[in-house]
Scaffold this motif. Structure first.
Motif, PDB file in Angstrom:
ATOM      1  N   THR A  95       2.143 -20.650 -23.910  1.00 19.28           N
ATOM      2  CA  THR A  95       2.216 -21.566 -24.997  1.00 19.28           C
ATOM      3  C   THR A  95       2.542 -23.000 -24.615  1.00 19.28           C
ATOM      4  O   THR A  95       1.914 -23.764 -25.100  1.00 19.28           O
ATOM      5  CB  THR A  95       2.899 -20.965 -26.120  1.00 19.28           C
ATOM      6  OG1 THR A  95       2.618 -19.660 -26.418  1.00 19.28           O
ATOM      7  CG2 THR A  95       3.060 -21.948 -27.421  1.00 19.28           C
ATOM      8  N   VAL A 113      -2.506 -26.349 -31.420  1.00 23.62           N
ATOM      9  CA  VAL A 113      -1.990 -24.937 -31.034  1.00 23.62           C
ATOM     10  C   VAL A 113      -1.739 -24.160 -32.227  1.00 23.62           C
ATOM     11  O   VAL A 113      -0.906 -24.718 -32.892  1.00 23.62           O
ATOM     12  CB  VAL A 113      -1.255 -24.985 -29.963  1.00 23.62           C
ATOM     13  CG1 VAL A 113      -0.606 -23.604 -29.880  1.00 23.62           C
ATOM     14  CG2 VAL A 113      -1.427 -25.707 -28.763  1.00 23.62           C
ATOM     15  N   CYS A 141      -6.465 -24.173 -30.177  1.00 22.65           N
ATOM     16  CA  CYS A 141      -6.174 -23.331 -29.298  1.00 22.65           C
ATOM     17  C   CYS A 141      -5.400 -22.185 -30.062  1.00 22.65           C
ATOM     18  O   CYS A 141      -4.354 -22.417 -30.761  1.00 22.65           O
ATOM     19  CB  CYS A 141      -4.971 -23.761 -28.241  1.00 22.65           C
ATOM     20  SG  CYS A 141      -4.267 -22.883 -27.293  1.00 22.65           S
ATOM     21  N   ASP A 143      -2.803 -19.242 -30.246  1.00 27.02           N
ATOM     22  CA  ASP A 143      -1.823 -18.705 -29.565  1.00 27.02           C
ATOM     23  C   ASP A 143      -1.522 -17.298 -30.023  1.00 27.02           C
ATOM     24  O   ASP A 143      -1.439 -17.137 -30.976  1.00 27.02           O
ATOM     25  CB  ASP A 143      -0.778 -19.807 -30.074  1.00 27.02           C
ATOM     26  CG  ASP A 143       0.456 -19.569 -28.936  1.00 27.02           C
ATOM     27  OD1 ASP A 143       0.086 -19.081 -27.879  1.00 27.02           O
ATOM     28  OD2 ASP A 143       1.628 -19.512 -29.592  1.00 27.02           O
ATOM     29  N   ASP A 144      -1.404 -16.400 -28.963  1.00 25.43           N
ATOM     30  CA  ASP A 144      -0.951 -15.072 -29.003  1.00 25.43           C
ATOM     31  C   ASP A 144      -2.034 -14.171 -29.628  1.00 25.43           C
ATOM     32  O   ASP A 144      -1.976 -13.641 -30.335  1.00 25.43           O
ATOM     33  CB  ASP A 144       0.337 -14.697 -29.657  1.00 25.43           C
ATOM     34  CG  ASP A 144       1.494 -14.918 -29.009  1.00 25.43           C
ATOM     35  OD1 ASP A 144       1.327 -14.919 -27.817  1.00 25.43           O
ATOM     36  OD2 ASP A 144       2.589 -15.398 -29.367  1.00 25.43           O
ATOM     37  N   THR A 182      -4.180 -18.183 -25.871  1.00 27.33           N
ATOM     38  CA  THR A 182      -3.499 -17.414 -25.028  1.00 27.33           C
ATOM     39  C   THR A 182      -3.202 -15.936 -25.501  1.00 27.33           C
ATOM     40  O   THR A 182      -3.620 -15.747 -26.728  1.00 27.33           O
ATOM     41  CB  THR A 182      -2.038 -18.118 -25.026  1.00 27.33           C
ATOM     42  OG1 THR A 182      -1.443 -18.035 -26.282  1.00 27.33           O
ATOM     43  CG2 THR A 182      -2.001 -19.730 -25.044  1.00 27.33           C
TER      44      THR A 182
END
Length: 220
Positions: A95, A113, A141, A143-144, A182
């Protein structure tokens, strides 16, 4: 407004020269980029932040992608038409790197993000409008990916990020709009989470850039 010197970035009164300007082209210097990234990382994440030598290969890939170095990315088997899916163990710095790398190209439109759990929580509150919201022409993006809970709105379950990724895939096909992400999960775990249809679309959406499974937890 177009930056006259996009290769020179000022942070806290200090100028960081990431390369040299040759006509309309920036000839980037990776070592200078690393100096800037460590300084910017300390500003964003605290004085404890540092660029680890073991991460240089990953950062090199991300930097060349971000500066759109076609020749180097071709050698690295990275398709600049696709987004980045950065995978690796918990705490390896995924991250932070995705938040950081975007700063080396202030002349490009940045991506936001967004934690995937926030998207699911928003879906639980306002419903299917949230899927439409993230299926727009903005840059994200996520994230996770894969660890967010299943969404539930008025008693009906929804794999929210799976639906969002399908929408982003349609935008990719029509407009070449990039999406990044991610994840802590491997390919099989992602398929278990989202299904084979979404996993197939993810292969078209993303370049996979992966940390080693043995990468240490930098938060410990």
């Amino acid at each position: 407004m177009k930056l006259i010197t996009p290769h020179i970035i000022t942070e806290g009164g200090t100028k960081y020269k990431l390369g040299t300007l040759k006509g309309n082209e920036i000839l980037y210097d990776f070592d200078q980029i690393l100096i800037y990234l460590e300084a910017k990382g300390k500003l964003l994440f605290g004085a404890h932040f540092k660029i680890h030598k073991s991460d240089r290969a990953i950062i090199y890939k991300l930097c060349n992608y971000q500066i759109r170095d076609w020749a180097t990315c071709k050698k690295l088997d990275i398709d600049l038409r696709k987004g980045i899916l950065l995978s690796g163990p918990v705490g390896c710095g995924k991250t932070s790197l995705m938040k950081l790398i975007r700063h080396i190209t202030p002349h490009y439109t940045p991506y936001d993000v967004i934690p995937t759990r926030n998207i699911t929580f928003a879906f639980n509150h306002i419903g299917y409008r949230i899927i439409k919201q993230y299926g727009d022409h903005s840059f994200y993006c996520f994230d996770d990916l894969g660890i967010e809970p299943i969404g539930r709105h008025f008693g009906k379950d929804c794999n929210v990020l799976g639906e969002v990724l399908l929408s982003r895939h349609e935008l990719f096909l029509k407009y070449r709009l990039k999406t990044h992400g991610t994840t802590n999960l491997n390919a099989h775990e992602l398929e278990d989470r989202y299904g084979s249809r979404v996993r197939s679309r993810m292969r078209e959406l993303f370049n996979l850039v992966a940390f080693d499974n043995g990468s240490r937890d930098k938060r410990s």
